[in-house]
Design an enzyme around this catalytic site. Structure first.
Site, PDB file in Angstrom:
ATOM      1  N   GLU A 323       0.839  -1.207   0.000  1.00 20.69           N
ATOM      2  CA  GLU A 323       0.000   0.000   0.000  1.00 20.69           C
ATOM      3  C   GLU A 323       0.873   1.256   0.000  1.00 20.69           C
ATOM      4  O   GLU A 323       0.667   2.172  -0.796  1.00 20.69           O
ATOM      5  CB  GLU A 323      -0.899  -0.031   1.230  1.00 20.69           C
ATOM      6  CG  GLU A 323      -1.802   1.174   1.378  1.00 20.69           C
ATOM      7  CD  GLU A 323      -2.542   1.179   2.698  1.00 20.69           C
ATOM      8  OE1 GLU A 323      -3.525   1.927   2.803  1.00 20.69           O
ATOM      9  OE2 GLU A 323      -2.147   0.433   3.637  1.00 20.69           O
ATOM     10  N   HIS A 324       1.831   1.316   0.922  1.00 20.78           N
ATOM     11  CA  HIS A 324       2.761   2.442   1.029  1.00 20.78           C
ATOM     12  C   HIS A 324       4.189   1.937   0.837  1.00 20.78           C
ATOM     13  O   HIS A 324       4.557   0.904   1.380  1.00 20.78           O
ATOM     14  CB  HIS A 324       2.698   3.102   2.413  1.00 20.78           C
ATOM     15  CG  HIS A 324       1.309   3.484   2.862  1.00 20.78           C
ATOM     16  ND1 HIS A 324       0.535   2.664   3.658  1.00 20.78           N
ATOM     17  CD2 HIS A 324       0.588   4.599   2.633  1.00 20.78           C
ATOM     18  CE1 HIS A 324      -0.618   3.271   3.907  1.00 20.78           C
ATOM     19  NE2 HIS A 324      -0.624   4.441   3.300  1.00 20.78           N
TER      20      HIS A 324
END
Length: 428
Positions: A323-324
Site C-alpha cells: 500500500e505504502h
C-alpha cells in the site's frame, strides 16, 4: 513469492463467519431498510438512534466547527491546510482527465467523455479512532468530480456530551461543515453500507476504508453498486540504505503499526548495521510509547526487518505491491522507475508516509493486499465514468457498412449486418 510476503497477505481470504454475519445484516437492511440499520446499530454499537433526527443537522455541524475553532484554533487551521492541499491535488487530477474526440474521414467523430456519478456514499471509520482526514480524502474528490449527492456515514459512540448526542467526534463534524457536506449519518458497519446501497440514497458507488465487516459488505455489494476497493489492513514497506536515520525509520514503522493489530510494517535494507540500529530504536521506543499495546501486537505479528541487496529489495517490493512504499535511500529517483506496483510511493527520507496520511495532497485511501498491482488510489477518477461517443456522417456509414456487414455475417448476426447495410445503401 517469498514466505514472509505470503504471510502478510493473510487477509486475502474472508472468514466464513464474517461472510455469514455480513450477509445476514445486508439481507435485513434490504428487507427492512432503516429499521434494520437502527436495530443492528443498537446490537453492535450499543447506541440508540432516533429515526426522527437521524441526519445530523447542518446547525450541529456548524456548532462543532465553531467549538473547535474557539477551543483549538491551531487544530482548525491544520484541518483547513489539509483540506486545501487535498482539494488542490484533486483539481489537478480533474484537469488531466480530458475528453477525447477523433475525426473520421467522412466528417463524423468518435470519442469519449468523463461523466460524474450521480450519487456516492463515503464511509468514515470510527472504531478505534475517528478520522476527519479520511472524511476529507473521500469527500473532496467526489466534490471535484461533480457528484450531485454525497452521503457520509460514520459509526457512533455512546457519548451523550457530544453535539446532538450522536457520538461523533466534534472534529469530524467540524470537518464536514468545512467541506460543505450536507448529509452525514451516525451509523456504520455493514448495515451502513447496506443502507447506502439498498436504501433511499441507492448510491452509485461506496468509497472509504473500514474493518473486515465493511470490506466484506463491499464485496457482497459488487453488482448492486460500485465500490472503490476491497481494502484490508494497512501496509508499509521501507527500502533503506546506510544513509537513512534509524530513529526516523523506527518511527515510520511504528506510525504504520499503530493503526491496527493487523497492520504490516516492513523494512528492507542491505545494511545489516542499519537493521540492528532500527531494531534497537524500536525496542526503546515501543517500550515507552502510549500506543505500546497495539504496537507490540502488530509489530510482533506482522513486522519484519529483512536484509536484502538492492535488486532483491526491488523484486520483493514488486511482488508484494505494498500500500505504502518509502524510499529512504541516497538516490531514490534511480530506484523509482523499477517500482511500479506500490499504491503510493514516498520519495526520499524527508517524505515520511505520515505526510501522505495528513494531507500533503495525494489521497491516503489506497489499495492493499497486493491489489495495488492492478488498481489505483482513491481519486477524482473514482467518482467519474467514461462514456463512449459515436457520431457518424452518412459518408462514414456508407464507408463502414460493407466491412461491418461481412463481420456480422461471419458471426451469424444477421440483423447487425442489415442495420449497418441500410445506412450504407441510403448514402445519397
Amino acid at each position: 513469492m517469498p514466505g514472509w510476503i505470503a504471510a502478510l497477505t493473510r487477509h486475502g481470504q474472508t472468514e466464513e463467519d464474517t461472510q455469514r454475519a455480513v450477509a445476514a445484516i445486508l439481507a435485513d437492511v434490504r428487507r427492512d431498510g432503516l429499521t434494520a440499520v437502527l436495530d443492528w446499530t443498537r446490537k453492535l454499537d450499543g447506541v440508540e438512534l432516533d429515526p426522527a433526527v437521524l441526519r445530523i443537522p447542518a446547525e450541529s455541524l456548524a456548532e462543532a466547527r465553531t467549538r473547535v475553532e474557539r477551543e483549538r484554533p491551531e487544530l482548525m487551521a491544520a484541518l483547513r491546510e489539509m483540506i486545501a492541499n487535498v482539494r488542490r491535488f484533486a483539481e489537478g487530477q480533474r484537469g488531466c482527465l480530458n475528453d477525447l474526440e477523433l475525426p473520421l474521414p467522412g466528417g463524423g467523430t468518435v470519442g469519449e467523455r468523463w461523466c460524474p456519478l450521480k450519487t456516492a456514499g463515503v464511509y468514515i471509520p470510527g472504531g478505534r479512532a475517528f478520522y476527519p482526514s479520511t472524511l476529507a480524502m473521500t469527500v473532496i474528490p467526489a466534490q471535484v468530480a461533480g457528484v450531485s449527492r454525497i452521503v457520509g456515514v460514520t459509526p457512533p459512540k455512546p457519548q451523550p456530551t457530544l453535539p446532538g448526542a450522536w457520538g461523533v467526534d466534534p472534529l469530524v463534524l467540524a470537518c464536514a461543515a468545512e467541506l460543505g457536506l450536507s448529509e452525514l449519518y451516525p451509523f456504520g458497519g455493514a448495515q451502513a453500507l447496506g443502507w447506502l446501497a439498498f436504501g433511499e440514497p441507492a448510491v452509485d458507488l461506496v468509497a472509504g476504508p473500514g474493518n473486515r465487516f465493511v470490506a466484506e459488505a463491499k464485496r457482497q455489494l459488487i453488482g448492486t453498486c460500485g465500490i472503490d476497493a476491497l481494502a484490508g489492513p494497512t501496509e508499509l514497506l521501507v527500502l533503506a540504505d546506510d544513509s537513512a536515520n534509524p530513529a526516523w525509520l523506527a518511527e515510520d514503522l511504528m506510525a504504520q503499526a499503530e493503526h491496527d493489530p493487523d497492520a504490516a510494517a516492513v523494512l528492507v535494507s542491505a545494511d545489516w548495521a542499519l537493521l540492528k540500529a532500527v531494531e534497537t530504536e524500536l525496542q526503546t521506543r515501543v517500550a515507552v510509547s502510549p500506543r505500546r499495546a497495539i504496537l507490540e501486537q502488530s509489530l510482533g505479528a506482522h513486522g519484519r526487518l529483512v536484509c536484502a541487496e538492492r535488486d532483491l529489495a526491488i523484486a520483493l517490493s514488486q511482488a508484494w505491491a505494498p500500500e505504502h512504499l518509502e524510499l529512504c535511500v541516497r538516490d531514490p529517483e534511480a530506484w523509482l522507475p523499477s517500482l511500479t506496483t506500490a499504491g503510493a510511493v514516498f520519495i526520499g527520507s524527508a517524505s515520511a508516509e505520515a505526510f501522505g496520511d495528513y494531507g500533503a495532497g495525494p489521497n491516503h485511501v489506497l489499495p492493499t493486499n497486493r491489489s495495488a498491482r492492478y488498481t489505483s488510489p482513491l481519486g477524482v477518477a473514482t467518482f467519474l465514468k467514461r462514456q463512449s461517443l459515436l457520431r457518424l456522417s452518412a459518408a462514414d456509414a456508407a464507408a463502414m457498412a460493407p466491412w461491418v456487414e461481412k463481420l456480422a455475417e461471419a458471426e451469424g448476426l444477421t440483423h447487425h449486418g442489415r442495420s449497418a447495410g441500410l445506412r450504407g445503401h441510403h448514402h445519397p
